[in-house]
Design a protein around this motif. Sequence first.
Motif, short mmCIF file in Angstrom:
data_model
loop_
_atom_site.label_atom_id
_atom_site.label_comp_id
_atom_site.label_asym_id
_atom_site.label_seq_id
_atom_site.Cartn_x
_atom_site.Cartn_y
_atom_site.Cartn_z
N PRO A 18 12.13 -32.09 -28.61
CA PRO A 18 12.03 -33.19 -29.57
C PRO A 18 10.84 -33.03 -30.52
O PRO A 18 9.73 -32.70 -30.10
N ASN A 19 11.09 -33.26 -31.79
CA ASN A 19 10.03 -33.18 -32.79
C ASN A 19 9.48 -34.57 -33.07
O ASN A 19 10.17 -35.58 -32.87
N ALA A 20 8.25 -34.63 -33.56
CA ALA A 20 7.59 -35.89 -33.89
C ALA A 20 6.44 -35.59 -34.83
O ALA A 20 5.98 -34.44 -34.93
N PRO A 21 5.93 -36.60 -35.55
CA PRO A 21 4.86 -36.34 -36.52
C PRO A 21 3.63 -35.66 -35.95
O PRO A 21 2.93 -34.94 -36.67
N TYR A 22 3.32 -35.86 -34.65
CA TYR A 22 2.11 -35.25 -34.10
C TYR A 22 2.18 -33.72 -34.07
O TYR A 22 1.15 -33.06 -33.82
N ALA A 65 4.23 -43.41 -31.84
CA ALA A 65 4.33 -42.24 -32.71
C ALA A 65 3.15 -42.15 -33.66
O ALA A 65 2.58 -41.06 -33.86
N LEU A 66 2.76 -43.27 -34.24
CA LEU A 66 1.64 -43.27 -35.18
C LEU A 66 0.33 -42.97 -34.47
O LEU A 66 -0.53 -42.25 -35.01
N ALA A 67 0.16 -43.48 -33.25
CA ALA A 67 -1.08 -43.23 -32.50
C ALA A 67 -1.20 -41.76 -32.12
O ALA A 67 -2.27 -41.15 -32.27
N LYS A 68 -0.12 -41.16 -31.64
CA LYS A 68 -0.14 -39.74 -31.31
C LYS A 68 -0.45 -38.90 -32.54
O LYS A 68 -1.25 -37.96 -32.49
N ALA A 69 0.21 -39.23 -33.64
CA ALA A 69 -0.01 -38.47 -34.88
C ALA A 69 -1.47 -38.58 -35.33
O ALA A 69 -2.11 -37.57 -35.66
N ALA A 70 -2.00 -39.79 -35.34
CA ALA A 70 -3.37 -40.00 -35.79
C ALA A 70 -4.37 -39.25 -34.91
O ALA A 70 -5.40 -38.77 -35.39
N SER A 71 -4.05 -39.11 -33.62
CA SER A 71 -4.97 -38.45 -32.70
C SER A 71 -5.15 -36.97 -33.00
O SER A 71 -6.13 -36.35 -32.55
N VAL A 72 -4.21 -36.38 -33.75
CA VAL A 72 -4.32 -34.96 -34.10
C VAL A 72 -4.50 -34.76 -35.60
O VAL A 72 -4.35 -33.65 -36.12
#
Length: 296
Positions: free
Chosen positions: A258-262, A42-49
């Motif tokens: 589904p929602n997520a930080p990214y 989750a953190l990696a996907k979020a950081a990528s955007v």
Amino acid sequence: MSSNAGRNADTSAAPPLPAPLGVPVADSHTHLDMQTDTVEEALAKAASVGVTTVVQVGCDVRGSRWAAETAAAHDSVHAAVALHPNEAPRIVHGDPDNWSRQGARRAGGAAALDEALAEIDRLAALPHVKGVGETGLDYFRTGPEGKEAQEYSFRAHVEMAKRHGKALVIHDRDAHADVLRVLKEEGAPERTVFHCYSGDAEMAEICARAGYFMSFAGNVTFKNAQNLRDALAVAPPELLLVETDAPFLTPAPYRGRPNAPYLVPVTVRAMAAVRGVGEDALATALAANTARAFGC
């Protein structure tokens, strides 16, 4: 595969990664423990955007312990700890009919609530815990018999936030007047955040005068949420935050998935359009506001 099966598959599929933001922002309210990805994924996907920080929010004792442990293990995660407004009446009165949809619970009475609050108080003192919340009032699911426990718990969280110097993160559902009343009676902490802001423009002006932060989630993109867009339009830029409340409140056009930080960039861009500003300018303000709100 039938066309119906295809539609069902689409509604359960994770939305695609949006284009990255030019200015990094924080997801000011998420529930990583309720999402399908691992914390690292989750953190990696979020950081990528361009979503480089998240505030992980606890809703009960177990979830708050998990939030604190996760924040201690990841520099990009900050924790908020609390008993959700609906958790307080479950502790006191139990849940024999599964009204909360979280399984049957036995009644513990006022002593059990005090015991749970004491554990939240202990967690709130930890340095990597930046907020006390989500707390507040929720009249949507809890009936009249649960209001006393909710308000008792809310007042205890307000006191904790002030004593520990942490942000107060408020859950307010169908309870605007009473939430504002309790904050006035108790004296709000210096940093108070209305998570998933749900009021109208008039309430936004009240919050602005009090210096309360207003955090907007994916529901600001919903067609039936003009009241939220009206509030967003009048809220001072220095009091705006953005959040996912993931896995809930996925922004359009992915509502129901589904929602997520990214997915924060989707909401940031919708917010920028409502306010008539560039996304970089808004993201710059959101990042500064989140850092100020949570002292991080």
